[in-house]
Write an enzyme that holds these catalytic residues in place. Structure first.
Site, PDB file in Angstrom:
ATOM      1  N   GLU A 140       5.389   4.233   6.905  1.00 55.84           N
ATOM      2  CA  GLU A 140       5.473   2.901   7.457  1.00 55.84           C
ATOM      3  C   GLU A 140       6.702   1.886   6.401  1.00 55.84           C
ATOM      4  O   GLU A 140       5.859   1.610   5.315  1.00 55.84           O
ATOM      5  CB  GLU A 140       4.435   2.196   7.886  1.00 55.84           C
ATOM      6  CG  GLU A 140       4.527   0.765   8.641  1.00 55.84           C
ATOM      7  CD  GLU A 140       3.204   0.071   9.189  1.00 55.84           C
ATOM      8  OE1 GLU A 140       2.124   0.581   8.826  1.00 55.84           O
ATOM      9  OE2 GLU A 140       3.436  -0.753   9.627  1.00 55.84           O
TER      10      GLU A 140
ATOM     11  N   ARG B  23      -5.681  12.974   0.055  1.00 55.17           N
ATOM     12  CA  ARG B  23      -4.869  11.776  -0.220  1.00 55.17           C
ATOM     13  C   ARG B  23      -4.892  12.048  -1.917  1.00 55.17           C
ATOM     14  O   ARG B  23      -5.915  12.472  -2.377  1.00 55.17           O
ATOM     15  CB  ARG B  23      -5.593  10.753   0.360  1.00 55.17           C
ATOM     16  CG  ARG B  23      -4.693   9.529   0.537  1.00 55.17           C
ATOM     17  CD  ARG B  23      -5.689   8.374   1.056  1.00 55.17           C
ATOM     18  NE  ARG B  23      -5.018   7.301   0.758  1.00 55.17           N
ATOM     19  CZ  ARG B  23      -4.180   6.965   1.719  1.00 55.17           C
ATOM     20  NH1 ARG B  23      -3.943   7.762   2.777  1.00 55.17           N
ATOM     21  NH2 ARG B  23      -3.453   5.998   1.631  1.00 55.17           N
TER      22      ARG B  23
ATOM     23  N   LYS C 161      -0.560   0.161  -0.113  1.00 58.15           N
ATOM     24  CA  LYS C 161       0.538  -0.732   0.060  1.00 58.15           C
ATOM     25  C   LYS C 161      -0.048  -2.207   0.128  1.00 58.15           C
ATOM     26  O   LYS C 161       0.610  -3.044  -0.463  1.00 58.15           O
ATOM     27  CB  LYS C 161       1.539  -0.356   0.918  1.00 58.15           C
ATOM     28  CG  LYS C 161       2.414   0.670   0.448  1.00 58.15           C
ATOM     29  CD  LYS C 161       3.409   1.036   1.805  1.00 58.15           C
ATOM     30  CE  LYS C 161       2.529   1.742   2.737  1.00 58.15           C
ATOM     31  NZ  LYS C 161       3.375   2.458   3.838  1.00 58.15           N
TER      32      LYS C 161
HETATM   33  P1  ATP Z   1      -0.986   3.208   2.064  1.00 57.65           P
HETATM   34  O1  ATP Z   1      -2.382   3.205   2.510  1.00 57.65           O
HETATM   35  O2  ATP Z   1      -0.840   2.958   0.749  1.00 57.65           O
HETATM   36  O3  ATP Z   1      -0.370   1.735   2.844  1.00 57.65           O
HETATM   37  P2  ATP Z   1      -0.305   4.671   4.181  1.00 57.65           P
HETATM   38  O4  ATP Z   1      -0.897   6.057   4.470  1.00 57.65           O
HETATM   39  O5  ATP Z   1      -0.595   3.522   5.114  1.00 57.65           O
HETATM   40  O6  ATP Z   1      -0.407   4.280   2.777  1.00 57.65           O
HETATM   41  P3  ATP Z   1       2.508   5.243   5.134  1.00 57.65           P
HETATM   42  O7  ATP Z   1       3.645   4.655   4.829  1.00 57.65           O
HETATM   43  O8  ATP Z   1       1.996   5.319   6.500  1.00 57.65           O
HETATM   44  O9  ATP Z   1       1.293   4.808   4.000  1.00 57.65           O
HETATM   45  O10 ATP Z   1       2.383   6.965   4.646  1.00 57.65           O
HETATM   46  C1  ATP Z   1       3.521   7.819   4.732  1.00 57.65           C
HETATM   47  C2  ATP Z   1       3.070   9.147   4.290  1.00 57.65           C
HETATM   48  O11 ATP Z   1       2.636   9.320   3.168  1.00 57.65           O
HETATM   49  C3  ATP Z   1       1.785   9.441   5.430  1.00 57.65           C
HETATM   50  O12 ATP Z   1       1.962  10.814   5.703  1.00 57.65           O
HETATM   51  C4  ATP Z   1       0.727   9.180   4.390  1.00 57.65           C
HETATM   52  O13 ATP Z   1      -0.305  10.237   4.880  1.00 57.65           O
HETATM   53  C5  ATP Z   1       1.286   9.799   2.987  1.00 57.65           C
HETATM   54  N1  ATP Z   1       0.652   9.127   2.074  1.00 57.65           N
HETATM   55  C6  ATP Z   1       0.232   7.877   1.680  1.00 57.65           C
HETATM   56  N2  ATP Z   1      -0.643   7.629   0.959  1.00 57.65           N
HETATM   57  C7  ATP Z   1      -0.728   8.776   0.299  1.00 57.65           C
HETATM   58  C8  ATP Z   1      -1.530   9.302  -0.849  1.00 57.65           C
HETATM   59  N3  ATP Z   1      -2.336   8.367  -1.585  1.00 57.65           N
HETATM   60  N4  ATP Z   1      -1.726  10.665  -1.073  1.00 57.65           N
HETATM   61  C9  ATP Z   1      -0.936  11.346  -0.398  1.00 57.65           C
HETATM   62  N5  ATP Z   1      -0.218  11.079   0.644  1.00 57.65           N
HETATM   63  C10 ATP Z   1      -0.211   9.765   1.118  1.00 57.65           C
HETATM   64 MG    MG Z   2      -0.728   2.171   6.099  1.00 57.41          MG
END
Ligand code: ATP
Ligand code: MG
Length: 748
Positions: A31, A258, A268
């Site tokens: 996102e 994760r 984020k």
């Molecule tokens: P955050 O919680 O940091 O905002 P998010 O999961 O909301 O992370 P996205 O931008 O939706 O962030 O994530 C894009 C991709 O990266 C998704 O497939 C997510 O599962 C993966 N991802 C995000 N954070 C991690 C992490 N700490 N380890 C592995 N993969 C991750």
């Molecule tokens: Mg998110």
């Protein structure tokens, strides 16, 4: 790719073999609401890596379904991160918002099939009607609306006739489903907001659960790989695609753990708080775990890729020690970058018997690095040395310059202190010294013994630079909030002195500043008028530690060889061992320790005859056995016993932590390790039935942390695992505990 296949690749191969798919299609779907962090790097490596390994395609897709938080600037940062890590996406960057018209059509289709309805309960009522884990929910009375009425309302929602929250579109599934997510999930909500790409075209936006599976389907994705917290969403993912009776093939969702790293935050939302609150200097602040931060700090893409490879892909969440990441960058730079000299805290030394100046041809690389290159190093009467490389009243074991102890200036001469000059307050402001003309590095006939070599720069030729040193951003390993920030995470040294070669090099170059660490010219603030260098990472062992562990090394014919701190050339036998060890997978540092010490290398090789675990053996021999040899006249154990100890570790009978303890006992008492483990009951516990009560106890005792964890502080995962390990006296099998704690905390 690492040799052993992870579960995702195993699945991909199965699906190719069975003919389920002809070509593999993955996607990385961030996102665009913040800069990507190292957790995203893991996801990038997995998705792009799988596409690469199986000749498939990976799409970079912006999951831009939430208009209020997204921005083009983040899209650029995401593209930059993927590129920097060395991956390329297919034809173009994809956007879920491009599918809004299609997704809307699918919604209409579901309504027409009687599988979705417009609900007019408010947010609070929806929550209340959903029920609890123990109680089934109730269906809203609006679920009885006719298809015609639903179609009409949905259209009017789209046309902007209603206010935010007045209606939602829901899937009609099952209000008593055990998986709460399946209790008539929301598909669309009204949001009168400007979207950075579709502008004001839409005032209804699809929810993640509806948009994601359909975006995957539209793009022809085969394996939709996401993190574990989406496990319960998988049922909706499947339901939507099945309910629409789409033409196959369709994608399937697979979850992996994760990445979490200690001493930092990885969300984020939290990173945004740090950036917006001015706690750091922007998204690319070198203290942040963002890709932009690592890039600016001087990390290499290779080091991040290696790290992602090393941590592997697992089904259980765990916390990775930041030291492992630091190891990866150090390991990458160790063999690659030139070594130069920089004085951070200068103390002036005037060499009274030296006149004129000279240029020393000094190699950029030590003897055991297979790279060549050198620079001209100016030497003159006035030099700077590091303030703490001189001590007037040194403690025992201080190996550097003192009023009575000479020291070698690296690449140059041996120096003797003649006089200490102080100011009115008694602070040392200058050293008057003498050099020994016949002690030049490589041609030393002086016969003077020194215990170490220190770095220095010629005062007249040195360039002034700013150096930025970084500590951990947080002072605790599982930070919860701003109160855990480390107030001293940034140290700026405005006036460090570096030898001129560093400045004449191109700015996009990394250096090792001898004895200080690895440094990188700051790509943003560096100017010719004010060069700025970031510390990437320190050297593994401080100089002091090295001097301690290697003092016996020069026992060979090194007398006439020039003694330069830790870089004493190896003799032929040592060099041969070094080659063998590094090719068998030992890292350079350990190989160096072993090959330079005959006793240690003999011990290592003898142990290897019993058990084929070179890396484990080398670690124990170079550290633990070496320590014993230093302090004890003779060892109470032999190679066979060490091999037995490692055997038990390899087979999972004991944890590595317990192995340390057994080693101590072995060394003290001379008892056999098998006997120690047996008689003290030290076997590792892997039986879930024994471990579960321990976990329940920790969970019951820490309700606050459980609540915090559930509220999103996933960093606390390590806390729970740590407590269980501790309560088991270090005997619980960490990977089993990891898995069980995950089940307890995440799945229920
Ligand atoms: P955050 O919680 O940091 O905002 P998010 O999961 O909301 O992370 P996205 O931008 O939706 O962030 O994530 C894009 C991709 O990266 C998704 O497939 C997510 O599962 C993966 N991802 C995000 N954070 C991690 C992490 N700490 N380890 C592995 N993969 C991750
Ligand atoms: Mg998110």
């Amino acid at each position: 790719m690492s040799e052993s296949k992870d579960f995702l690749r195993t699945k991909v191969e199965e699906d190719l073999k069975s003919g389920k798919y002809q070509t593999i299609m993955t996607r990385f779907p961030p996102e665009p609401n913040g800069f990507p962090h190292i957790g995203h790097a893991k996801s990038i490596c997995i998705n792009f890596g799988i596409a690469r390994d199986y000749a498939g395609q990976c799409n970079l897709r912006m999951d831009d379904t939430n208009p209020t938080t997204e921005d083009m600037r983040y899209v650029e940062a995401l593209k930059d991160a993927v590129n920097w890590l060395g991956f390329t996406w297919a034809d173009k960057v994809y956007f879920a918002s491009d599918y809004f018209p299609k997704i809307y059509d699918y919604a209409v289709q579901l309504v027409n099939m009687g599988k979705a309805y417009v609900d007019s309960l408010n947010e609070e009522e929806i929550r209340e009607y959903r029920g609890t884990v123990k109680e089934a929910g109730r269906r809203s009375i609006f679920a009885q609306r006719s298809i015609e009425e639903n179609l009409d309302l949905l259209e009017r929602m789209k046309n902007g006739e209603f206010k935010d929250g007045e209606h939602v579109l829901r899937a009609k599934i099952d209000m008593s489903a055990a998986n709460m997510k399946m209790r008539d999930p929301l598909l669309y909500r009204i949001r009168h907001a400007h979207h950075f790409r579709t502008n004001d075209t839409w005032c209804i936006y699809p929810m993640y659960d509806f948009a994601h599976c359909l975006s995957d389907y539209i793009e022809g994705i085969t394996h939709s790989i996401c993190t574990l917290e989406f496990e319960n969403n998988r049922d909706i993912y499947d339901w939507v695609l099945d309910a629409l009776e789409l033409t196959p093939p369709r994608p399937y969702q697979h979850e992996f753990a994760r990445l979490g790293i200690n001493y930092t935050v990885m969300s984020k939302r939290k990173l945004l708080e740090l950036v917006n609150g001015g706690y750091v200097h922007g998204w690319d602040d070198p203290r942040l775990p963002t890709i932009a931060g690592y890039k600016r700090r001087g990390y290499t893409p290779e080091s991040i890729l290696n790290f992602c490879d090393q941590i592997g892909i697992a089904k259980a969440n765990s916390m990775v020690d930041v030291a492992q990441l630091e190891f990866c960058i150090r390991d990458d730079l160790n063999q690659k970058v030139p070594r130069v000299m920089c004085v951070l805290d200068p103390l002036k030394v005037v060499i009274e018997n030296y006149e004129g100046e000279e240029e020393i041809d000094a190699s950029y690389y030590p003897y055991d690095v297979p790279k060549e290159g050198s620079r001209k190093l100016p030497f003159a009467k006035e030099i700077y040395i590091e303030r703490d490389d001189f001590m007037e009243n040194p403690p025992e074991g201080y190996y550097r310059l003192t009023p009575t102890q000479p020291v070698r200036l690296k690449h140059a001469y041996i120096l003797t202190c003649k006089e200490v000059v102080k100011d009115a307050n008694g602070n040392i402001i200058e050293i008057k010294a003498l050099y020994h003309p016949d002690s030049k590095s490589g041609a030393d006939t002086s016969g003077i013994k020194t215990k170490s070599a220190i770095h220095w720069v010629s005062a007249k030729h040195a360039k002034k630079i700013e150096v930025r040193l970084y500590e951990r951003l947080y002072k605790v390993d599982a930070p919860e909030g701003l109160e855990d920030l480390n107030p001293d995470s940034l140290h700026v040294i405005p006036n460090a002195f570096v030898e001129p070669a560093v400045i004449s090099e191109k700015p996009d170059v990394r250096f090792q500043f001898e004895r200080q660490g690895y440094f990188y010219a700051d790509p943003v603030d560096y100017t010719d008028a004010k060069p700025v260098f970031n510390k990437i990472v320190g050297l593994k062992d401080s100089w002091a530690k090295k001097a301690e562990t290697l003092p016996q090394a020069p026992k060979t014919e090194a007398k006439k060889a020039h003694v330069e701190g830790d870089v004493i050339p190896m003799n032929k036998a040592e060099l041969a061992r070094f080659e063998t060890y590094t090719t068998s997978g030992l890292n350079a540092e350990i190989a160096n320790t072993l090959s330079r010490d005959e006793q240690l290398s003999d011990f290592y090789e003898a142990t290897l005859l019993h058990v084929k675990s070179p890396i484990s053996i080398a670690n124990i021999v170079a550290n633990d056995v070496a320590r014993e040899l230093k302090h004890e006249a003779s060892l109470k154990f032999g190679a066979k016993e060490v091999a037995q100890l490692i055997g038990m570790m390899d087979e999972g009978v004991i944890s590595s932590k317990i192995a340390k303890q057994v080693f101590e006992t072995m060394a003290q008492t001379g008892e056999n390790p098998l006997y120690i483990v047996e008689s003290q009951g030290l076997k590792q516990i892997s039986d879930p039935e024994i471990l579960k009560p321990l976990i329940d106890e920790v969970i019951a005792k820490n309700p606050d942390n459980v609540a915090k964890y559930k509220a999103g502080n996933t960093n606390l995962f390590g806390f729970f695992v740590g407590q269980v390990l501790k309560n088991s006296g270090g005997k619980a099998n960490p990977s089993v505990v990891n898995e069980l704690v995950t089940q307890k905390l995440i799945q229920r």
